[in-house]
Design an enzyme around this catalytic site. Structure first.
Site, PDB file in Angstrom:
ATOM      1  N   HIS A 127     -17.329  26.917  14.059  1.00  0.00           N
ATOM      2  CA  HIS A 127     -16.116  26.994  13.246  1.00  0.00           C
ATOM      3  C   HIS A 127     -15.735  28.351  12.680  1.00  0.00           C
ATOM      4  O   HIS A 127     -14.965  28.404  11.714  1.00  0.00           O
ATOM      5  CB  HIS A 127     -16.229  26.016  12.068  1.00  0.00           C
ATOM      6  CG  HIS A 127     -15.964  24.594  12.434  1.00  0.00           C
ATOM      7  ND1 HIS A 127     -16.823  23.829  13.194  1.00  0.00           N
ATOM      8  CD2 HIS A 127     -14.937  23.761  12.115  1.00  0.00           C
ATOM      9  CE1 HIS A 127     -16.313  22.612  13.359  1.00  0.00           C
ATOM     10  NE2 HIS A 127     -15.177  22.537  12.713  1.00  0.00           N
ATOM     11  N   HIS A 179     -12.940  24.463  17.440  1.00  0.00           N
ATOM     12  CA  HIS A 179     -11.906  23.774  16.661  1.00  0.00           C
ATOM     13  C   HIS A 179     -10.687  24.685  16.588  1.00  0.00           C
ATOM     14  O   HIS A 179     -10.690  25.693  15.894  1.00  0.00           O
ATOM     15  CB  HIS A 179     -12.404  23.423  15.263  1.00  0.00           C
ATOM     16  CG  HIS A 179     -11.542  22.420  14.546  1.00  0.00           C
ATOM     17  ND1 HIS A 179     -10.160  22.518  14.469  1.00  0.00           N
ATOM     18  CD2 HIS A 179     -11.873  21.286  13.879  1.00  0.00           C
ATOM     19  CE1 HIS A 179      -9.690  21.468  13.798  1.00  0.00           C
ATOM     20  NE2 HIS A 179     -10.696  20.713  13.420  1.00  0.00           N
ATOM     21  N   HIS A 252     -10.435  14.855  20.004  1.00  0.00           N
ATOM     22  CA  HIS A 252     -10.380  14.895  18.536  1.00  0.00           C
ATOM     23  C   HIS A 252      -8.947  15.168  18.104  1.00  0.00           C
ATOM     24  O   HIS A 252      -8.342  16.169  18.498  1.00  0.00           O
ATOM     25  CB  HIS A 252     -11.332  15.977  18.058  1.00  0.00           C
ATOM     26  CG  HIS A 252     -11.470  16.096  16.588  1.00  0.00           C
ATOM     27  ND1 HIS A 252     -10.737  16.985  15.833  1.00  0.00           N
ATOM     28  CD2 HIS A 252     -12.276  15.451  15.711  1.00  0.00           C
ATOM     29  CE1 HIS A 252     -11.103  16.865  14.554  1.00  0.00           C
ATOM     30  NE2 HIS A 252     -12.023  15.954  14.462  1.00  0.00           N
ATOM     31  N   GLU A 304     -13.385  10.743  16.267  1.00  0.00           N
ATOM     32  CA  GLU A 304     -12.143  10.850  15.477  1.00  0.00           C
ATOM     33  C   GLU A 304     -10.999  11.187  16.431  1.00  0.00           C
ATOM     34  O   GLU A 304     -10.222  12.119  16.213  1.00  0.00           O
ATOM     35  CB  GLU A 304     -12.311  11.947  14.402  1.00  0.00           C
ATOM     36  CG  GLU A 304     -13.532  11.699  13.497  1.00  0.00           C
ATOM     37  CD  GLU A 304     -13.898  12.927  12.665  1.00  0.00           C
ATOM     38  OE1 GLU A 304     -13.965  12.792  11.435  1.00  0.00           O
ATOM     39  OE2 GLU A 304     -14.115  14.002  13.238  1.00  0.00           O
ATOM     40  N   GLU A 320      -7.015   9.798  10.811  1.00  0.00           N
ATOM     41  CA  GLU A 320      -7.422  10.755   9.799  1.00  0.00           C
ATOM     42  C   GLU A 320      -6.206  11.374   9.123  1.00  0.00           C
ATOM     43  O   GLU A 320      -5.242  11.764   9.795  1.00  0.00           O
ATOM     44  CB  GLU A 320      -8.278  11.845  10.452  1.00  0.00           C
ATOM     45  CG  GLU A 320      -8.996  12.742   9.470  1.00  0.00           C
ATOM     46  CD  GLU A 320      -9.794  13.851  10.149  1.00  0.00           C
ATOM     47  OE1 GLU A 320     -10.135  13.703  11.328  1.00  0.00           O
ATOM     48  OE2 GLU A 320     -10.066  14.860   9.468  1.00  0.00           O
ATOM     49  N   CYS A 322      -5.856  14.253   7.895  1.00  0.00           N
ATOM     50  CA  CYS A 322      -5.625  15.601   8.445  1.00  0.00           C
ATOM     51  C   CYS A 322      -4.850  15.554   9.753  1.00  0.00           C
ATOM     52  O   CYS A 322      -4.110  16.478  10.076  1.00  0.00           O
ATOM     53  CB  CYS A 322      -6.949  16.306   8.703  1.00  0.00           C
ATOM     54  SG  CYS A 322      -7.791  16.851   7.209  1.00  0.00           S
ATOM     55  N   CYS A 400     -11.948  18.048   4.060  1.00  0.00           N
ATOM     56  CA  CYS A 400     -10.793  18.692   4.690  1.00  0.00           C
ATOM     57  C   CYS A 400      -9.466  18.039   4.344  1.00  0.00           C
ATOM     58  O   CYS A 400      -8.428  18.703   4.375  1.00  0.00           O
ATOM     59  CB  CYS A 400     -10.981  18.699   6.202  1.00  0.00           C
ATOM     60  SG  CYS A 400     -11.266  17.057   6.875  1.00  0.00           S
ATOM     61  N   CYS A 401      -9.477  16.743   4.020  1.00  0.00           N
ATOM     62  CA  CYS A 401      -8.195  16.050   3.845  1.00  0.00           C
ATOM     63  C   CYS A 401      -7.434  16.400   2.558  1.00  0.00           C
ATOM     64  O   CYS A 401      -6.239  16.691   2.626  1.00  0.00           O
ATOM     65  CB  CYS A 401      -8.396  14.548   3.972  1.00  0.00           C
ATOM     66  SG  CYS A 401      -8.835  14.038   5.662  1.00  0.00           S
TER      67      CYS A 401
END
Lengths: 635, 635
Positions: A127, A179, A252, A304, A320, A322, A400-401
């Protein structure tokens, strides 16, 4: 252009909740000052990286991004609510970020603390470019909000390093992030700098992705086996084949929409048709076959991720928060390429449903997962449902959300309208005041509306002097009938790509009123969606409605929708005292009321009782006592 | 009592398939002689343990049990088909097993090969007592089949060791198996030996299970963390509390039914009311709230386990073949405690549906998981469904199901009837010849029936001399009407606990004919089963029927059952050429035939086309091309 959203309006209240409740709370969380929540370690990590503290790295490998998203949201909030104290707080933390930056520009506390020798050696999992992208978005937002360049310059130095590190040359890494995120962030940077290297880097990451030999398969320094071997493979990261060869929304979901957003930006700026074509194909696949009625995306908790066409389970969905946020990002970028109402329709669908369902009305608790059907017992006792919570949670370990919600909501004014050489396009309807210029002529637009509760929108245009212009108003996809009046007189506007175009010479004080009929409408899913066979969802305007146990009791699977046309059968009632003030829908539904002991017995006629049930907007569910919820109801 | 099942009959053909196809194939597999299947390593392990070969242990920690189950099934097969060659093969392998046995009686090749110092140190995971139980069942079966004691004596020596090792004394282990099985096996042994130590050991394992402190929590030598921490806990092994305090069917389904079977045996022999009460409570919970219409049990692939009341998803069900087999074991033991038809009804439900669905008609491929709804695309692309296969598989890496099928089917004659001091009870209906004694009087019973295709059963009783006796015939729970004729004359039989009792003085050649009306019946599930709301299953007699794509096309979710009474609407047709010879059911169903492009659109009246569809017995599905299948159909 400056948009001031009315603080008392639907979105204005969300923006205030974020500003006054979420952002301060998140700041406390980043500083590990929330007693009963999992520690964040975020600020701590930066302090250690800056040499101001001793300590270990704490948290997930992408922990830096939590601070970046908060910074970004806080910057946006300054744009609608100047706050010297907050601005000073930002300056301070930016100083800390600068202090953590390494001499060569590198800036990721995970590796600064754990060992720079390993940097960029695990792109698949660790990441770094993701964190860089988020911090870059924060820097751009801060610059736009305050005019200050400090964080922007910090990030430009980091981008310089990344630009040297990645590329086609032999001494460069031919890689790209596990990502996606940096692509769209680089395009935000390019928008400011117009530095061709920034565009080139974004392009490189997009073009290189999925090329043979597959970078993630070759990369050596992974500390765990590849989790999606034998299932999604590298399409989990949308990196199994070159992006121009991809045809479906796969893998994802958050990664996917961030990638597609970057692709949209690059396609728009470069005019690259091959990229745009792939994007169009993927967009169609995603929004016509793999998207929930709430705008949620990501059918499975496994990865996800997206699964396959028309596979949209309501109770085990991932959805999700996000990902819905990312869908809004993408939809807006599609609008920047072409003004087609379908893009704004998707934006609206997600915003009013699957995005804000991610937070309680008071902004204190959050959903990672946004189901369309909940049975609390299943969530507790069936481990297929373990990812589904029937109540929202406080700050997560993987947080993260909430910050994604915050940064989207704080920047929402930007999404409302956009401008062309000859016209102003309203994509979303928010009670607000807009100050802009029509080819040099200052103009203020007052948008008055009680949307989404009411379909009437009144725009009062006040150009400083008379000006020929076009006001293009999106006709929402759900709307079957509408009327337009200009200065009180009926007006027939031509519709282009879903926008009703009011072209005239505007004088100060001219009013344009558009009223979208907003009957209660029962919606069916495509018959190939097995999970929704024989069921309908109740909607009104942009809002999807649902049944909750708090209003209607348990065993919602017993409910059958009433016969007859929804507009005739449902009562529409303002409920200002309820759930922050909503429009509730009521109808006499039929409840299958048989009860018996045996598990299996010969079928008999079912008995039904009639009961008045109450539907509430889906986004407002789970703000009361824990219980069942259901969007798709048997017809 | 000796029961010879007609080789041409429904079950006779299964017994022949097992004998002529499955047992030889399994023998080749145990010897690693099947080219394209995963190696078993079973015989290899015994050879290494016996010192006849060098080598490593191969396979799962419970590999020995595959050989034991095969031995057991093969022994049963000798009882209906004497086979000197097979018998010699058994003698040989029993010699090998004896050679592998350690001087102190220990017999588990995993530890013999890997190190005896670690034996009995990981009861939670390492299946020693499980393997011992299965080998003990094999020894008992072999003894009953051949009169030979060699394997029985081997196992008695092992049981002696176990009896010394486990118990309440300070120097003993206060433990019990992680996978229950030995309890019921010890009771089979006790049945032969009447040795009180064998009963005491079974009792100990049952009574000690779940006592504080929890043995598995205290046990040190685990080589991996406890997988079910935070979910099922030790109820995964039904070992979270003492069995007498348990009230629900919980945890891993196969473990559960094996435990409950052991409990039933001990309760029956000891008359222990507290144990019997717990068993009754659990039985009711399981069969009235947690069992599928096919007799499948185990709603979730997570832990291959029960979940909670009325939670019975059709497409993600686990429904392990072994669990349905175990349910038959348990049901029969309940019958041994009391003759209540509800137990035989469950036995029948499982046997005719969820048990034999575990194998192809030719006995060459198997299902681990037995779903009630299948969409092949979901099995391939949605990892919620990864445990569901749309086609049966060849010999598995974890091969517990085929040998369990084999040993049940080979021993099926034992399940058909049982005797009291005053009567003969028929629990199942199979075309067969029974030789028995009624209080010393030899009698032969000829049972003629084409069950499950036809409800007529004709029993010709031929006692050597006139005898007063009771023939008690189970009236199946699904049967609403039946007639009895004795020697051609109507007979009104009193019904007790679901058995129609024909008490008379029987003469040679007396006939008793019972005809069970077998109309096509649509069955509803309890309204609390959400997944079956608005749906019905089509049944006829003991058979559950299903729709398959091979007959009816894809998109089975579009089907709606026709209006009207099933008996009137469905056509019943013999199809001798189809699927080994079945009765198929046909009806004009309605297919929701709308197709459109959009994903969501305002609801309209649905359009239906009428089409004649064909239902086949559920057990016979997946014997043709891969495709969809569905048991529960929308009404």
């Amino acid at each position: 252009m400056k948009v001031q959203v009315n603080q008392e309006s639907f979105w204005g209240r969300y923006m205030e909740v974020v500003r006054t409740s979420m952002l301060p709370y998140q700041w406390e969380a980043l500083n590990d000052r929330i007693a009963d929540a999992e520690p964040s370690g975020c600020i701590h990590n930066f302090r250690v990286a800056a040499g101001l503290e001793q300590g270990e790295f704490y948290g997930k490998v992408f922990q830096d991004s939590d601070l970046a998203k908060w910074l970004e949201a806080a910057s946006y909030s300054l744009m609608y609510h100047p706050d010297p104290k907050l601005e000073a707080q930002l300056d301070e933390v930016i100083g800390l970020i600068e202090a953590a930056q390494q001499p060569d520009g590198y800036l990721d506390t995970y590796y600064i603390i754990n060992g720079l020798d390993k940097r960029f050696t695990n792109l698949r999992d660790n990441h770094e470019l993701y964190c860089a992208g988020h911090m870059l978005e924060a820097a751009v937002a801060h610059y736009h909000a305050t005019g200050k360049r400090k964080l922007l310059d910090v990030m430009i130095r980091y981008v310089d390093l990344i630009y040297e590190t990645f590329g086609p040359e032999e001494n460069q890494l031919h890689g790209y992030p596990g990502h996606e995120e940096i692509e769209l962030a680089l395009m935000k940077l390019y928008d400011i700098t117009q530095d061709p290297r920034h565009l080139a880097l974004a392009k490189y990451f997009i073009d290189q992705r999925g090329q043979q030999p597959l970078y993630f398969a070759e990369e050596k320094n992974h500390d765990r086996p590849f989790r999606w071997e034998g299932s999604y493979g590298y399409q989990y990261h949308q990196a199994g084949l070159p992006v121009r060869e991809q045809t479906e929304a796969e893998g994802h979901a958050v990664r996917a929409v961030y990638l597609y957003s970057g692709m949209a930006d690059v396609a728009r700026v470069t005019g690259d048709d091959s990229l745009l074509q792939a994007l169009d194909t993927i967009w169609k696949n995603m929004t016509r076959r793999r998207m929930y009625i709430t705008g949620a995306i990501g059918s499975s908790h496994w990865g996800e991720a997206f699964t396959y066409d028309y596979h949209l389970p309501n109770d085990t969905v991932y959805g999700e928060t996000c990902a819905a946020v990312g869908l809004v990002f993408l939809a807006r970028r599609m609008l920047m390429i072409r003004k087609r109402s379908e893009y704004a329709d998707v934006m609206e669908r997600a915003l009013y449903n699957g995005v804000i369902s991610g937070m309680t009305l008071d902004g204190k608790r959050f959903f990672y997962v946004n189901p369309l059907e909940v049975e609390p017992e299943a969530c507790a006792k069936d481990y297929e449902h373990f990812h589904v919570k029937p109540v929202r949670q406080k700050w997560f370990g993987c947080a993260c959300c909430p910050p994604n919600l915050a940064r989207l909501i704080c920047s929402l004014p930007e999404y409302m309208l956009s401008e062309d050489e000859d016209g102003t396009y309203l994509h979303l309807y928010m009670d607000s005041e807009v100050r802009t210029e029509w080819q040099g002529t200052p103009v203020s637009l007052r948008v008055e509306t009680d949307y989404p509760w009411d379909g009437a929108v009144k725009i009062t245009a006040s150009p400083e002097e008379q000006k020929e212009w076009t006001l293009a108003l999106r006709v929402p996809g759900w709307c079957r009938r509408y009327t337009i009046r200009v200065n009180g007189e009926d007006f027939r506007a031509p519709v282009e790509c879903g926008y009703a175009r009011i072209t005239r010479t505007f004088s100060k004080g001219d009013t344009v009123e558009i009223v979208f009929d907003m009957p209660v409408t029962e919606v069916a899913a495509n018959p190939l969606v097995r999970e929704d066979a024989g069921k309908l969802a109740v909607t009104r305007g942009p809002l999807v409605y649902c049944l909750e146990e708090a209003d209607n009791g348990a065993e919602l699977h017993r409910v059958r929708l009433p016969e007859g046309k929804a507009a005739d059968v449902f009562t529409v009632t303002r409920r200002p005292e309820m759930l922050g003030g909503i429009v509730a829908l009521e109808a006499p539904a039929r409840i299958m009321c048989d009860r018996w002991e045996e598990l299996y017995r010969p079928a008999e006629e079912e008995s039904f009782a009639s009961r008045q049930l109450t539907w509430i907007p889906y986004y407002a569910w789970a703000n009361r006592e824990k219980g069942e919820m259901m969007v798709w109801i048997r017809r």
